[in-house]
Design an enzyme around this catalytic site. Sequence first.
Site, PDB file in Angstrom:
ATOM      1  N   GLN A 244      -4.523  -1.266   9.595  1.00  0.00           N
ATOM      2  CA  GLN A 244      -4.577  -2.603   8.998  1.00  0.00           C
ATOM      3  C   GLN A 244      -5.139  -3.607  10.011  1.00  0.00           C
ATOM      4  O   GLN A 244      -4.719  -3.640  11.165  1.00  0.00           O
ATOM      5  CB  GLN A 244      -3.160  -3.019   8.534  1.00  0.00           C
ATOM      6  CG  GLN A 244      -3.103  -4.301   7.717  1.00  0.00           C
ATOM      7  CD  GLN A 244      -3.709  -4.175   6.319  1.00  0.00           C
ATOM      8  OE1 GLN A 244      -3.866  -3.077   5.785  1.00  0.00           O
ATOM      9  NE2 GLN A 244      -4.060  -5.284   5.722  1.00  0.00           N
TER      10      GLN A 244
ATOM     11  N   ASP B 171     -11.110   3.360   4.609  1.00  0.00           N
ATOM     12  CA  ASP B 171     -11.494   1.944   4.511  1.00  0.00           C
ATOM     13  C   ASP B 171     -13.012   1.774   4.455  1.00  0.00           C
ATOM     14  O   ASP B 171     -13.506   0.708   4.102  1.00  0.00           O
ATOM     15  CB  ASP B 171     -10.993   1.181   5.751  1.00  0.00           C
ATOM     16  CG  ASP B 171      -9.691   0.435   5.494  1.00  0.00           C
ATOM     17  OD1 ASP B 171      -9.510  -0.057   4.364  1.00  0.00           O
ATOM     18  OD2 ASP B 171      -8.888   0.324   6.435  1.00  0.00           O
TER      19      ASP B 171
ATOM     20  N   LYS C  81       0.834  -1.206   0.000  1.00  0.00           N
ATOM     21  CA  LYS C  81       0.000   0.000   0.000  1.00  0.00           C
ATOM     22  C   LYS C  81       0.870   1.258   0.000  1.00  0.00           C
ATOM     23  O   LYS C  81       0.590   2.217  -0.735  1.00  0.00           O
ATOM     24  CB  LYS C  81      -0.938  -0.006   1.218  1.00  0.00           C
ATOM     25  CG  LYS C  81      -2.053  -1.035   1.089  1.00  0.00           C
ATOM     26  CD  LYS C  81      -2.929  -1.171   2.332  1.00  0.00           C
ATOM     27  CE  LYS C  81      -3.979  -2.255   2.106  1.00  0.00           C
ATOM     28  NZ  LYS C  81      -4.946  -2.399   3.197  1.00  0.00           N
TER      29      LYS C  81
HETATM   30  N1  L34 Z   1      -8.004  -2.042   7.457  1.00  0.00           N
HETATM   31  N2  L34 Z   1      -7.431  -4.185   6.882  1.00  0.00           N
HETATM   32  C1  L34 Z   1      -7.884  -2.977   6.519  1.00  0.00           C
HETATM   33  N3  L34 Z   1      -8.231  -2.677   5.245  1.00  0.00           N
HETATM   34  C2  L34 Z   1      -8.119  -3.612   4.274  1.00  0.00           C
HETATM   35  O1  L34 Z   1      -8.519  -3.333   3.027  1.00  0.00           O
HETATM   36  C3  L34 Z   1      -7.611  -4.875   4.603  1.00  0.00           C
HETATM   37  N4  L34 Z   1      -7.394  -5.869   3.674  1.00  0.00           N
HETATM   38  C4  L34 Z   1      -7.655  -7.263   4.038  1.00  0.00           C
HETATM   39  C5  L34 Z   1      -6.913  -7.528   5.354  1.00  0.00           C
HETATM   40  N5  L34 Z   1      -6.940  -6.415   6.280  1.00  0.00           N
HETATM   41  C6  L34 Z   1      -7.312  -5.160   5.933  1.00  0.00           C
HETATM   42  C7  L34 Z   1      -6.388  -5.831   2.762  1.00  0.00           C
HETATM   43  O2  L34 Z   1      -5.748  -4.835   2.506  1.00  0.00           O
HETATM   44  C8  L34 Z   1      -7.055  -8.004   2.876  1.00  0.00           C
HETATM   45  N6  L34 Z   1      -6.227  -7.053   2.181  1.00  0.00           N
HETATM   46  C9  L34 Z   1      -5.384  -7.347   1.083  1.00  0.00           C
HETATM   47  C10 L34 Z   1      -4.665  -6.364   0.415  1.00  0.00           C
HETATM   48  C11 L34 Z   1      -3.851  -6.664  -0.657  1.00  0.00           C
HETATM   49  C12 L34 Z   1      -3.733  -7.945  -1.099  1.00  0.00           C
HETATM   50  C13 L34 Z   1      -4.432  -8.950  -0.456  1.00  0.00           C
HETATM   51  C14 L34 Z   1      -5.254  -8.641   0.633  1.00  0.00           C
HETATM   52  C15 L34 Z   1      -2.823  -8.242  -2.247  1.00  0.00           C
HETATM   53  O3  L34 Z   1      -2.138  -7.383  -2.725  1.00  0.00           O
HETATM   54  N7  L34 Z   1      -2.775  -9.490  -2.714  1.00  0.00           N
HETATM   55  C16 L34 Z   1      -1.902  -9.879  -3.817  1.00  0.00           C
HETATM   56  C17 L34 Z   1      -0.890 -10.902  -3.368  1.00  0.00           C
HETATM   57  C18 L34 Z   1      -0.083 -10.417  -2.205  1.00  0.00           C
HETATM   58  C19 L34 Z   1       1.000 -11.375  -1.775  1.00  0.00           C
HETATM   59  O4  L34 Z   1       1.835 -11.713  -2.629  1.00  0.00           O
HETATM   60  O5  L34 Z   1       0.996 -11.770  -0.590  1.00  0.00           O
HETATM   61  C20 L34 Z   1      -2.769 -10.470  -4.928  1.00  0.00           C
HETATM   62  O6  L34 Z   1      -2.358 -10.405  -6.073  1.00  0.00           O
HETATM   63  O7  L34 Z   1      -3.825 -11.016  -4.585  1.00  0.00           O
END
Ligand code: L34
Length: 295
Positions: free
Chosen positions: A98, A121, A54
């Site tokens: 987060q 959020d 982020k």
């Molecule tokens: N406050 N907490 C708050 N806001 C959010 O919007 C989140 N979330 C969830 C968990 N806690 C939170 C996230 O940011 C889940 N989440 C999130 C964000 C990004 C990705 C996955 C979950 C992401 O970038 N996923 C990548 C792979 C990442 C990796 O390699 O580990 C993808 O391509 O899916």
Amino acid sequence: MTATIIDGKLAAKNLRAQLTESVAKLKADKGVVPGLAVVLVGEDPASKSYVTAKEKACAEIGIYSDDNRLPEDTSEEELIGLIHKLNQDSQIHGILVQLPLPRHIDENKVIMAIDPDKDVDGFHPVNVGRMNIGQPCFLPCTPHGIIHLLMINNIETKGKHAVVIGRSNIVGKPVAALLARKAEGGNATVTLCHTATKNLADFTRQADILVVASGRPNTVTADMVKPGAAVIDVGVNRVEDSSYEKGYRLVGDVDFEAVKDVAGWITPVPGGVGPMTITMLLYNTVQSATMKAQC
Ligand code: L34
């Protein structure tokens, strides 16, 4: 039939290009640089990687990010104290705490401490309420990202049956609300399934749009999907795998390999919903700064 793979990375890249222009314009016209405070408590490896992603995304499009990484043993009072300070800080237009937080901290109290006008959020009860009665508000990032992916892929929602698996405050409940609302990307007939649902497959097989946010790999298998359906996989599960450099691989909540031969559209993991979640956080931060600049 082989499904169209919905490219969340590409969609994110395109939207981020637009946001980069908005940020530049805001700076040139109003002298305002959007600011996002990022708060992470503890050492959860997945949370750390999301938060880092982020902050990197902010830097790429010209948003100032204020990094606040606090130790696991931070007290609820200290965390809420920091939020009060960020609420007062005129350089900060968005506050992201987060989740999940360590067990000794009451998540609800923390969310309630965030100024609703900086709640990028969309988790504060004021914003949840506004969303549910159709008032302007920050939309929660993952649900908003899902609706965006459906819309840019011209996947009709109006009059369709959308089935959501999972009733979390972050994904299941809000995405069900957005799919049902009287707006573009909404107007669907929505069924919300969860752990107490009996005969889950009876519902999923009726779905034109199936959103899976159960947090469990293989929740949806090929026999549970109606041919041609749009399958949106929200899961991000780390599965131990020594053949990968990191020692694990990522899988969603859907049996991707089998379901892609039945579905009409499917989001991959990684590279589907995840990148959109981050992009919608940027979107909300830019929106917040824009509104502030207009006051
Ligand atoms: N406050 N907490 C708050 N806001 C959010 O919007 C989140 N979330 C969830 C968990 N806690 C939170 C996230 O940011 C889940 N989440 C999130 C964000 C990004 C990705 C996955 C979950 C992401 O970038 N996923 C990548 C792979 C990442 C990796 O390699 O580990 C993808 O391509 O899916």
